[in-house]
Design an enzyme around this catalytic site. Structure first.
Site, short mmCIF file in Angstrom:
data_model
loop_
_atom_site.label_atom_id
_atom_site.label_comp_id
_atom_site.label_asym_id
_atom_site.label_seq_id
_atom_site.Cartn_x
_atom_site.Cartn_y
_atom_site.Cartn_z
NE ARG A 155 35.58 41.42 42.20
CZ ARG A 155 34.85 40.51 41.75
NH1 ARG A 155 33.44 39.77 41.13
NH2 ARG A 155 35.99 39.71 40.66
NE ARG A 166 40.11 39.15 37.64
CZ ARG A 166 38.95 39.82 37.67
NH1 ARG A 166 38.70 40.98 38.16
NH2 ARG A 166 37.45 39.50 37.88
P1 AMP Z 1 35.08 36.07 39.21
O1 AMP Z 1 34.13 36.07 40.19
O2 AMP Z 1 34.78 34.14 38.34
O3 AMP Z 1 35.97 36.25 38.70
O4 AMP Z 1 36.70 35.19 40.20
C1 AMP Z 1 36.96 36.24 41.01
C2 AMP Z 1 37.74 34.76 41.29
O5 AMP Z 1 38.01 33.67 42.20
C3 AMP Z 1 38.79 34.33 40.37
O6 AMP Z 1 40.23 35.19 39.88
C4 AMP Z 1 39.69 33.47 41.03
O7 AMP Z 1 40.66 33.70 41.74
C5 AMP Z 1 38.17 32.61 41.76
N1 AMP Z 1 37.77 31.70 41.19
C6 AMP Z 1 36.66 31.79 40.17
N2 AMP Z 1 35.89 30.08 40.14
C7 AMP Z 1 37.61 29.51 39.51
C8 AMP Z 1 37.39 28.37 39.34
N3 AMP Z 1 37.02 27.91 38.27
N4 AMP Z 1 39.11 28.04 39.37
C9 AMP Z 1 39.56 28.81 40.11
N5 AMP Z 1 39.25 29.61 40.28
C10 AMP Z 1 38.64 30.71 40.13
#
Ligand code: AMP
Length: 207
Positions: A155, A166
């Site tokens: 990814r 992140r």
């Molecule tokens: P994750 O799969 O949970 O690591 O999410 C991947 C990406 O989606 C994050 O790095 C953010 O860019 C976006 N994202 C996911 N959840 C949120 C959230 N609650 N608020 C803002 N951005 C989000």
């Protein structure tokens, strides 16, 4: 049961969410998955957020809250839900408290070194989306999906530069939620550095 899985990227929230979903029969809602589906389907939302996800930055609260509010309004959420990756800011948490207050927040704790090791080894199938890990769940043949023969990829946001961003974003915007929910008496810690079986058993003790 309405619950939130909190913790840095790579702590294993998604893996545990799938197990909890099986146990409690309530939906697993991952905002990251919702955004990735929107990107894959090239929706208006997907086009807006693609660059943000690639960098590992946060999607603005307004868009994220609207997406979750709509999802939680579905009938399958009436007996509860597992939120994975939401809320990620105090603003999102305040909105959630207004429209769907939760009963439990599981906080997955893990060292930064372990997070980097886990995230940088993650691989996903381009074709069917199955997940692998070069160290923990390697495919039988390097870079080839066991299930469908598709090509595996890393990814964009699991590449080293995005991982560090992140983590920085997590520390600045999301970590304050630990005291936010701790002060409300809703927070329970789980050591996510244990083996998946041990993490699962610690989680089950809380349910
Ligand atoms: P994750 O799969 O949970 O690591 O999410 C991947 C990406 O989606 C994050 O790095 C953010 O860019 C976006 N994202 C996911 N959840 C949120 C959230 N609650 N608020 C803002 N951005 C989000």
């Amino acid at each position: 049961m309405r619950m939130i899985l909190l913790g840095p990227p790579g702590a294993g929230k998604g893996t545990m969410a799938v197990k909890i979903k099986e146990e409690l029969k309530i939906p697993h809602i991952s905002t990251g998955d919702l955004f990735r589906a929107a990107i894959k389907n090239e929706t208006t939302l997907g086009k807006k957020v693609k660059g943000i996800l690639d960098q590992g930055d946060l999607v603005p609260d307004e868009l994220t809250v609207a997406l979750v509010k709509e999802r939680l309004g579905s009938s399958d959420c009436s007996d509860g839900f597992i939120l994975d990756g939401f809320p990620r800011t105090i603003g999102q948490a305040n909105s959630l408290t207004e429209f769907a207050p939760v009963d439990l927040v599981i906080n997955f704790t893990i060292s930064e070194k372990e997070v980097v090791r886990r995230l940088s080894g993650r691989r996903t199938c381009k074709n069917c989306g199955a997940g692998y890990h070069v160290l923990f769940i390697p495919p039988a043949k390097e870079n080839v999906c066991d299930k469908c023969g598709g090509e595996l990829y890393t990814r964009e946001d699991d590449k080293e530069s995005s991982i560090h961003n992140r983590l920085a974003v997590y520390e600045k915007s999301t970590e304050p939620l630990i005291s936010y929910y701790g002060d409300k008496g809703l927070l329970k810690d789980v050591d996510a550095g244990q083996s998946p079986a041990e993490v699962l058993s610690s989680v089950k003790e809380l349910l």
